[in-house]
Motif scaffolding. Structure first.
Motif, PDB file in Angstrom:
ATOM      1  N   LEU A 153      32.104  30.729  31.115  1.00  0.00           N
ATOM      2  CA  LEU A 153      31.155  29.630  31.270  1.00  0.00           C
ATOM      3  C   LEU A 153      30.299  29.453  30.015  1.00  0.00           C
ATOM      4  CD1 LEU A 153      30.137  27.480  33.209  1.00  0.00           C
ATOM      5  CD2 LEU A 153      28.464  29.134  34.041  1.00  0.00           C
ATOM      6  N   ALA A 154      29.844  30.553  29.428  1.00  0.00           N
ATOM      7  CA  ALA A 154      29.023  30.464  28.217  1.00  0.00           C
ATOM      8  C   ALA A 154      29.807  29.824  27.067  1.00  0.00           C
ATOM      9  CB  ALA A 154      28.534  31.856  27.809  1.00  0.00           C
ATOM     10  N   VAL A 157      30.367  26.064  27.814  1.00  0.00           N
ATOM     11  CA  VAL A 157      29.137  25.294  27.561  1.00  0.00           C
ATOM     12  C   VAL A 157      28.967  25.058  26.066  1.00  0.00           C
ATOM     13  CG1 VAL A 157      26.605  25.428  27.631  1.00  0.00           C
ATOM     14  CG2 VAL A 157      27.939  25.915  29.681  1.00  0.00           C
ATOM     15  N   MET A 158      29.224  26.096  25.266  1.00  0.00           N
ATOM     16  CA  MET A 158      29.116  25.938  23.817  1.00  0.00           C
ATOM     17  C   MET A 158      30.125  24.904  23.312  1.00  0.00           C
ATOM     18  SD  MET A 158      29.908  28.514  20.694  1.00  0.00           S
ATOM     19  CE  MET A 158      31.470  28.753  21.441  1.00  0.00           C
ATOM     20  N   VAL A 160      31.593  22.412  25.071  1.00  0.00           N
ATOM     21  CA  VAL A 160      31.297  21.078  25.603  1.00  0.00           C
ATOM     22  C   VAL A 160      30.102  20.449  24.894  1.00  0.00           C
ATOM     23  CG1 VAL A 160      30.532  19.849  27.683  1.00  0.00           C
ATOM     24  CG2 VAL A 160      32.384  21.502  27.831  1.00  0.00           C
ATOM     25  N   THR A 161      29.157  21.269  24.499  1.00  0.00           N
ATOM     26  CA  THR A 161      27.979  20.730  23.801  1.00  0.00           C
ATOM     27  C   THR A 161      28.198  20.625  22.290  1.00  0.00           C
ATOM     28  OG1 THR A 161      27.001  22.946  23.639  1.00  0.00           O
ATOM     29  CG2 THR A 161      26.370  21.594  25.555  1.00  0.00           C
TER      30      THR A 161
END
Length: 189
Positions: A153-154, A157-158, A160-161
């Motif tokens: 997940l971390a 998130v990195m 996707v952002t």
């Protein structure tokens, strides 16, 4: 084929074996050189365009998805789930690369990003599969599942952002040797 043909034929013509081999050898060499030259020209033309990459990634995706249909027949639930996850994620990663080559900006970049997420997922699917296949139970341990989920997940998130911070990768459209999206890896990669 030529050597067998020459050895049988040389007795029929009355020509000396050395003379016949020399003549046929030169003809065979010229024919082989032309065929190899044409083959290399076709290969270079394909891989000097995005078509070669699209074909290879497309074939890999189709192979993964076709194999996944066979994986449904595995009786062991853990093996079936993990192998299906591995094949679908790998096939999705390959298909996303086809999309990266075929789709215009910004859709090519989105396809690449989707492939990064699926590609990273193959690591966890492989670990799950390896644990299940070898008869271990790591894949069933809640602590390992939470740890793997948190890391995944971390990283997702990195990724996707990335359009906000560009620390993982940046994309540029280039035309040499063929029009395509090129990726420059960033600090987080």
């Amino acid at each position: 084929y030529h050597r067998t043909y020459v050895s049988v034929r040389q007795y029929r013509t009355g020509e000396s074996p050395a003379k016949r081999l020399e003549r046929v050898g030169i003809e065979a060499y010229d024919e082989t050189r032309v065929v190899l030259s044409l083959t290399m020209s076709v290969i270079l033309a394909i891989f000097n365009s995005s078509l070669g990459y699209e074909l290879l990634f497309g074939a890999a995706a189709l192979a993964c998805f076709a194999t996944a249909t066979r994986a449904w027949q595995i009786e062991d639930t853990d093996l079936r789930r993990s192998l299906l996850a591995l094949l679908v994620a790998s096939g999705g990663w390959s298909a996303s690369h086809v999309g990266m080559f075929l789709l215009p900006m910004p859709f090519g970049e989105v396809s690449y990003l989707f492939g990064l997420i699926l590609g990273f997922g193959t690591v966890w699917a492989w670990l799950y599969f390896a644990s299940a296949y070898t008869g271990r139970t790591y894949h069933r341990e809640p602590a390992f599942q939470w740890f793997a989920g948190a890391i995944y997940l971390a990283v997702v998130v990195m990724k996707v952002t990335n359009p906000l911070h560009h620390l993982y990768f940046e994309t540029t459209f280039v035309t040499d040797p063929f029009p395509h999206l090129t990726i420059q890896q960033g600090v987080f990669h």
